[in-house]
Design a protein around this motif. Structure first.
Motif, PDB file in Angstrom:
ATOM      1  N   VAL A 118       7.543  21.038   6.227  1.00  0.00           N
ATOM      2  CA  VAL A 118       8.901  20.832   6.731  1.00  0.00           C
ATOM      3  C   VAL A 118       8.877  19.639   7.679  1.00  0.00           C
ATOM      4  O   VAL A 118       9.692  18.719   7.585  1.00  0.00           O
ATOM      5  CB  VAL A 118       9.394  22.095   7.477  1.00  0.00           C
ATOM      6  N   TRP A 119       7.841  19.655   8.508  1.00  0.00           N
ATOM      7  CA  TRP A 119       7.694  18.577   9.480  1.00  0.00           C
ATOM      8  C   TRP A 119       7.546  17.233   8.757  1.00  0.00           C
ATOM      9  O   TRP A 119       8.195  16.245   9.067  1.00  0.00           O
ATOM     10  CB  TRP A 119       6.468  18.870  10.344  1.00  0.00           C
ATOM     11  N   ALA A 120       6.674  17.233   7.734  1.00  0.00           N
ATOM     12  CA  ALA A 120       6.429  15.998   6.997  1.00  0.00           C
ATOM     13  C   ALA A 120       7.703  15.531   6.307  1.00  0.00           C
ATOM     14  O   ALA A 120       8.015  14.344   6.281  1.00  0.00           O
ATOM     15  CB  ALA A 120       5.324  16.222   5.966  1.00  0.00           C
ATOM     16  N   MET A 121       8.438  16.477   5.764  1.00  0.00           N
ATOM     17  CA  MET A 121       9.654  16.084   5.051  1.00  0.00           C
ATOM     18  C   MET A 121      10.653  15.475   6.005  1.00  0.00           C
ATOM     19  O   MET A 121      11.322  14.501   5.688  1.00  0.00           O
ATOM     20  CB  MET A 121      10.266  17.308   4.373  1.00  0.00           C
ATOM     21  N   GLU A 122      10.733  16.068   7.174  1.00  0.00           N
ATOM     22  CA  GLU A 122      11.653  15.509   8.166  1.00  0.00           C
ATOM     23  C   GLU A 122      11.238  14.102   8.521  1.00  0.00           C
ATOM     24  O   GLU A 122      12.049  13.207   8.695  1.00  0.00           O
ATOM     25  CB  GLU A 122      11.651  16.379   9.429  1.00  0.00           C
ATOM     26  N   LEU A 123       9.924  13.941   8.618  1.00  0.00           N
ATOM     27  CA  LEU A 123       9.419  12.648   9.053  1.00  0.00           C
ATOM     28  C   LEU A 123       9.657  11.569   7.997  1.00  0.00           C
ATOM     29  O   LEU A 123      10.156  10.490   8.293  1.00  0.00           O
ATOM     30  CB  LEU A 123       7.910  12.765   9.336  1.00  0.00           C
ATOM     31  N   PHE A 124       9.280  11.857   6.774  1.00  0.00           N
ATOM     32  CA  PHE A 124       9.295  10.794   5.760  1.00  0.00           C
ATOM     33  C   PHE A 124      10.448  10.893   4.784  1.00  0.00           C
ATOM     34  O   PHE A 124      10.638  10.022   3.953  1.00  0.00           O
ATOM     35  CB  PHE A 124       8.004  10.830   4.944  1.00  0.00           C
ATOM     36  N   GLY A 125      11.178  11.942   4.841  1.00  0.00           N
ATOM     37  CA  GLY A 125      12.180  12.145   3.804  1.00  0.00           C
ATOM     38  C   GLY A 125      11.517  12.841   2.635  1.00  0.00           C
ATOM     39  O   GLY A 125      10.359  12.571   2.322  1.00  0.00           O
ATOM     40  N   ALA A 126      12.254  13.712   1.985  1.00  0.00           N
ATOM     41  CA  ALA A 126      11.634  14.599   0.998  1.00  0.00           C
ATOM     42  C   ALA A 126      10.991  13.850  -0.158  1.00  0.00           C
ATOM     43  O   ALA A 126       9.981  14.264  -0.700  1.00  0.00           O
ATOM     44  CB  ALA A 126      12.686  15.571   0.460  1.00  0.00           C
ATOM     45  N   GLU A 127      11.535  12.681  -0.506  1.00  0.00           N
ATOM     46  CA  GLU A 127      11.020  12.021  -1.720  1.00  0.00           C
ATOM     47  C   GLU A 127       9.582  11.513  -1.548  1.00  0.00           C
ATOM     48  O   GLU A 127       8.884  11.267  -2.509  1.00  0.00           O
ATOM     49  CB  GLU A 127      11.938  10.869  -2.139  1.00  0.00           C
ATOM     50  N   TYR A 128       9.131  11.391  -0.280  1.00  0.00           N
ATOM     51  CA  TYR A 128       7.774  10.886  -0.081  1.00  0.00           C
ATOM     52  C   TYR A 128       6.727  11.988  -0.098  1.00  0.00           C
ATOM     53  O   TYR A 128       5.548  11.715  -0.160  1.00  0.00           O
ATOM     54  CB  TYR A 128       7.671  10.119   1.240  1.00  0.00           C
ATOM     55  N   PRO A 151       0.842  -1.199   0.000  1.00  0.00           N
ATOM     56  CA  PRO A 151       0.000   0.000   0.000  1.00  0.00           C
ATOM     57  C   PRO A 151       0.872   1.242   0.000  1.00  0.00           C
ATOM     58  O   PRO A 151       1.905   1.276   0.660  1.00  0.00           O
ATOM     59  CB  PRO A 151      -0.775  -0.123   1.311  1.00  0.00           C
ATOM     60  N   SER A 152       0.456   2.254  -0.738  1.00  0.00           N
ATOM     61  CA  SER A 152       1.197   3.504  -0.700  1.00  0.00           C
ATOM     62  C   SER A 152       0.690   4.306   0.503  1.00  0.00           C
ATOM     63  O   SER A 152      -0.399   4.047   1.017  1.00  0.00           O
ATOM     64  CB  SER A 152       0.969   4.299  -1.985  1.00  0.00           C
ATOM     65  N   ASP A 192       4.710  -5.690   4.819  1.00  0.00           N
ATOM     66  CA  ASP A 192       3.977  -6.931   5.085  1.00  0.00           C
ATOM     67  C   ASP A 192       3.531  -6.989   6.545  1.00  0.00           C
ATOM     68  O   ASP A 192       2.381  -7.269   6.866  1.00  0.00           O
ATOM     69  CB  ASP A 192       4.870  -8.159   4.840  1.00  0.00           C
ATOM     70  N   LEU A 193       4.496  -6.701   7.422  1.00  0.00           N
ATOM     71  CA  LEU A 193       4.193  -6.816   8.845  1.00  0.00           C
ATOM     72  C   LEU A 193       3.168  -5.777   9.271  1.00  0.00           C
ATOM     73  O   LEU A 193       2.331  -6.019  10.140  1.00  0.00           O
ATOM     74  CB  LEU A 193       5.480  -6.664   9.659  1.00  0.00           C
ATOM     75  N   LEU A 251       6.203   3.784  11.548  1.00  0.00           N
ATOM     76  CA  LEU A 251       6.812   2.456  11.569  1.00  0.00           C
ATOM     77  C   LEU A 251       7.481   2.154  10.232  1.00  0.00           C
ATOM     78  O   LEU A 251       8.614   1.685  10.172  1.00  0.00           O
ATOM     79  CB  LEU A 251       5.752   1.397  11.852  1.00  0.00           C
ATOM     80  N   HIS A 252       6.746   2.451   9.161  1.00  0.00           N
ATOM     81  CA  HIS A 252       7.250   2.059   7.862  1.00  0.00           C
ATOM     82  C   HIS A 252       8.388   2.952   7.386  1.00  0.00           C
ATOM     83  O   HIS A 252       9.474   2.479   7.053  1.00  0.00           O
ATOM     84  CB  HIS A 252       6.112   2.069   6.835  1.00  0.00           C
ATOM     85  N   PHE A 253       8.130   4.263   7.401  1.00  0.00           N
ATOM     86  CA  PHE A 253       9.088   5.162   6.767  1.00  0.00           C
ATOM     87  C   PHE A 253      10.224   5.546   7.690  1.00  0.00           C
ATOM     88  O   PHE A 253      11.328   5.795   7.243  1.00  0.00           O
ATOM     89  CB  PHE A 253       8.376   6.433   6.283  1.00  0.00           C
ATOM     90  N   VAL A 254       9.963   5.600   8.975  1.00  0.00           N
ATOM     91  CA  VAL A 254      11.008   6.040   9.890  1.00  0.00           C
ATOM     92  C   VAL A 254      11.752   4.849  10.485  1.00  0.00           C
ATOM     93  O   VAL A 254      12.964   4.732  10.374  1.00  0.00           O
ATOM     94  CB  VAL A 254      10.419   6.912  11.014  1.00  0.00           C
TER      95      VAL A 254
END
Ligand SMILES: Nc1ncnc2c1ncn2[C@@H]1O[C@H](COP(=O)(O)OP(=O)(O)OP(=O)(O)O)[C@@H](O)[C@H]1O
Ligand SMILES: [Mg+2]
Lengths: 428, 416
Positions: B116-126, B57-58, B180-181, B171-174
């Motif tokens: 900015v917060w989101a980018m820090e959290l997930f990395g800019a590419e997301y 899932p995206s 799967d889990l 959990l997934h991105f950070v």
């Protein structure tokens, strides 16, 4: 225009219903057409219910009461005959129009409650308005009011399962009341209630009806209930009408043995009122007459007591033959000192059951006086007792009592109207 | 004396039933081919979509799911208008983004700290526009829940949905847990909500077993196929069941047809299914639908017929139209029985998994089938075990829904 009119209604279940109707209209009994493999539930029933009337249909289990009431709002189509509601023949109505008519004119209380188990009490009560598209806030408001009327405030948010049978029945009643239709069909609406609440609900229904002027068609198998509620009663037997009439007519002039038997254990004292058992006050004595004239009148009528009334029939009191005889001997010229003013008075609408105590306390017959203190009739004790006898009818004579005015004529509807006619303005 | 020798036999003419069937199929293929193509497209796309959702899932998907959960709460309360406006705005923006890349411009004009917060959290590419739009939608919906003074239960739902989403994304991105889990945990959470901790525990253990056997992708692809087949079967079966409840004639005609569908060996209608839809998931779904649908029809009919006649009369007596009676009285009261039917549909779908695998539907069916074909006992057994785990999970889950009686549901709704 009658609110509801049923004309020669038939309901026969089974494939060969038309044939069965033919035979039944020739007068066959429903057991005689068993070989057609049909059930004749309602046979040739006709009646008219006037607006504001409580019309009670009663009969034993299986006599076709529920089937009949279901035809009145078109839940069941009649096999033959027609039903008119406010002058509209509902069998001829298209489906949509019939639905509108039901929503606006007739609501129904079901024998087995038929509450929606997946809705709260409040939503159940508001159902009729919901169907008509009344906004939520308003319909809940009105449903709350109706629930209050039937004594269920505080239970709005429960589901029917959490309520006792009697309470569920009252929710059914509230649902019909909330719909606020002119006609309410009630199929054994009170049979699940215990005697106390039942009496209560009957009283409330009578009150409601007096206030709101609803037309109520009420089904019951309890004769006492029928007698208490019904302006008129229709007795069904095996699907046919055995008799239609007022409670008193049915008690005093049963159309046949079946009805007579049926009415045997009715508590007559609750059905009959003072006006229905009272007798014409003969003779009466004018307070202006002297003792001599009074004595003659009493001797002519062979009585030992007589009521003294003014010209306009207002009651003054009662006199005894002995006292008058004494007065005549001692040469008293005036009645005044001889009249006993302290005589028990009762209203014409008092139930017979409530007369006994007064009758026991008084040495004289009871005086039935209307709202204007006018004497409309008298009730000697013996008459009271005769009223209790089942099947009492016009020609039956009650034994004569020592302190009675006249030989008692047994109670009947006719006596009531005579009494009423006998006093001008007695029934305004 | 030996057995009597039959000298004469009665000549029974050969009826070419099979040929008739084939020519009917051919005629249908020739004349109504486009209908089948369309059905195939829709089904294929749905299965693919679900498989992706279950296996990879995206973040946008997950956010939209959380938004849907919040929306459901809002719709029960007084937030209808707000919901419509917010979703409308989202769809508009999303379309604009798809067509002109407009969202990027909009996002550029938004207050900066959020991103900015989101980018820090997930990395800019997301941080790509659809995800941002979805996150904005979710935030707006959650605010709407509080702004409309929604009942407490709905507020908790909103908070829970947002928290769960954040947890999953973190959990997934950070932390870097594989998806799967996370899906596994979500399925277990669903089990907890619907049924209770026992089933949740079972599903965690069972699904972990599947993951450790390296059958997760196959299991999820089978689950997607089953879900699509179930939805199609229910969508077809429930209306038919309702009609059958109204008409004795239809009910009488339907009975042998349903028997036929259920007893005709499934392999037999795989042939025309392949003929119509080619190899792949679609014929698998179609075959599954045909085989699994009958209990859906039967139990719907039964459920509707079982509704107390006096309740329907009560609806009629107050002037309700037939459709309203169906929707407000019959369906809700028949729901328990209908759910039992849906449970049966799901179970039967599961039993078709292996057969669907034979026509190239992939998933666990494929695993088992290759186990058989290659006499690979371990492979076949592992595939089988995975099917069993899925079956128990789905059965208990739908069974738990069945347990609620209509009255109980009303009470629960009232308590909220
Ligand atoms: N749908 C039906 N099909 C066949 N017979 C029916 C149907 N409904 C009622 N009957 C029959 O019609 C007769 C009258 O039934 P109905 O329900 O009207 O009686 P009732 O007077 O209301 O009785 P109760 O006091 O027990 O409610 C019964 O013999 C019953 O078996
Ligand atoms: Mg009945």
């Amino acid at each position: 225009m009658p609110a509801v009119r049923a004309s020669n209604l038939y309901k026969v279940f089974g494939k060969r219903a038309p044939k069965a109707v033919e035979l039944l209209s020739d007068g066959r009994h429903r057991d005689e057409i068993r070989e057609l493999d049909v059930t004749a539930a309602v046979i040739d029933v006709s009646f008219e219910v006037e607006p504001g009337e409580i019309f009670v249909v009663m009969g034993l289990s299986g006599s076709g009461k529920s089937t009949l009431i279901r035809m009145l709002n078109g839940l069941l189509p009649p096999t033959a005959g027609s039903v008119e509601v406010d002058g509209t023949n509902i069998s001829a109505l298209p489906k949509r129009a019939l639905r509108t008519l039901r929503g606006e004119k007739i609501s129904m209380v079901f024998q087995h409650f038929a509450l929606f188990p997946h809705r709260t009490v409040l939503e159940n009560a508001a159902y009729g308005l919901e169907v008509r598209g009344v906004p939520r806030a308003e319909r809940h408001e009105r449903a709350r009011h109706a629930l209050g009327l039937v004594g269920l405030e505080g239970w709005e948010d429960k589901v029917p399962q959490q309520l006792s049978g009697g309470m569920q029945q009252r929710v059914g009643l509230a649902r019909a009341l909330t719909a606020d239709t002119d006609i309410i069909l009630m199929d054994e609406a009170f049979s699940a209630l215990d005697p106390l609440i039942r009496r209560d609900m009957q009283t409330q229904l009578l009150q409601l009806q007096a206030e709101l002027g609803k037309t109520i068609i009420f089904i019951t198998h309890d004769l006492n209930e029928a007698m208490r509620l019904g302006d008129r009663i229709c007795v069904l037997r095996d699907g046919r009408v055995a008799q239609i009439g007022t409670a008193e007519e049915i008690l005093s002039q049963p159309a046949n043995d079946y009805v007579a038997q049926f009415t045997e254990d009715v508590d007559r004292t609750r059905v009959f009122t003072a006006s229905s058992v009272m007798e014409p006050p003969i003779p009466v004595i004018d307070p202006g007459h002297g003792p001599r004239a009074a004595l003659r009148t009493m001797r002519e009528n062979q009585t030992v007591t007589a009521f003294v009334v003014h010209r306009d029939r207002r009651l003054v009191g009662v006199v005894r033959e002995e006292a008058i005889g004494e007065a005549v001997r001692t040469g008293v010229k005036d009645l005044e000192g001889l009249v006993v003013a302290d005589v028990e008075r009762v209203h014409p609408d008092t139930a017979v059951a409530d007369l006994f105590q007064q009758a026991a306390l008084s040495p004289y017959p009871l005086a039935v006086v209307d709202d204007d203190e006018r004497l409309v009739g008298v009730i000697p004790r013996v008459t009271l007792l005769a009223a209790l006898a089942p099947g009492a009818s016009e020609d039956e004579q009650a034994p004569e009592g020592a302190d009675d005015l006249v030989a008692a004529a047994a109670p009947n509807g006719a006596a009531r109207s005579e009494g009423a006619d006998g006093s001008e303005g007695g029934q305004r | 004396m030996g057995a009597p020798v039959l000298t004469h036999s009665v000549e029974v003419p050969r009826i070419p039933v099979g040929q008739w069937f084939e020519s009917t199929i051919n005629w249908l293929r020739a004349n109504l081919g486009f209908v089948f193509d369309l059905i195939g497209e829709v089904i294929g796309a749905s299965v693919d979509f679900l498989s992706v959702l279950l296996t990879a899932p995206s973040a946008t998907f997950l956010t939209l799911i959380a938004a849907a959960v919040v929306t459901k709460g809002l719709l029960e309360g007084r937030g209808r208008r707000a919901t419509a406006v917010l979703w409308g705005a989202f769809l508009l923006l999303y379309l604009a983004e798809l067509l002109f890349g407009a969202a990027a411009a909009v996002i550029g004009s938004m207050p900066a700290p959020l991103f900015v917060w989101a980018m820090e959290l997930f990395g800019a590419e997301y941080v790509y526009p659809p995800l941002v739009l979805a996150l904005l939608l979710l935030t707006a919906l959650a605010v709407a829940v509080f702004a409309t003074k929604a009942p407490r239960r709905q507020r908790y739902t909103a908070i829970g949905a947002v928290a769960a989403l954040l947890a999953v994304l973190t959990l997934h991105f950070v932390v870097g847990v594989q998806i799967d889990l996370i899906t596994l945990l979500l399925l277990a959470a669903l089990a907890w909500v619907v049924s209770g901790w026992r089933l949740a525990l079972f599903s965690v253990l069972g699904f972990l077993l599947i993951v450790s056997m390296d059958k997760w992708q196959d299991a999820m692809s089978s689950l997607a196929l089953i879900l699509v087949a179930t939805v199609v079967a229910v969508v077809v079966a429930v209306p038919i069941g309702v009609l059958a409840a109204y008409s004795n004639k239809l009910s009488g005609v339907l009975k042998p047809v349903l028997d036929f569908m259920q007893t005709l060996p499934a392999f037999v209608y795989l042939i025309p299914a392949i003929f119509f839809f080619g190899i792949g998931q679609v014929p698998g779904v179609i075959a599954t639908v045909i085989f699994a649908m009958p209990p859906g029809v039967r139990l719907t009919e039964l459920g509707i017929r079982q509704v107390d006649k006096e309740l329907v009369e009560a609806g009629e007596a107050f002037g309700a139209p037939d459709l309203q009676i169906l929707r407000q009285i019959q369906l809700p009261l028949a729901l328990t029985t209908i759910m039992a039917g849906i449970n049966q549909v799901i179970m039967l779908s599961l039993s078709m998994v292996v057969i669907a695998g034979m026509v190239g539907a992939g998933g666990l069916g494929n695993v088992v089938y290759s186990g058989i074909a290659r006499s690979d006992m371990p492979l076949g057994f592992e595939g089988g075990i995975a099917v069993v785990v899925l079956a128990i999970y789905l059965d208990r889950l739908t069974g738990a829904v069945t347990r609620y009686s209509p009255a109980l549901r009303a009470q629960k709704a009232q308590a909220g």
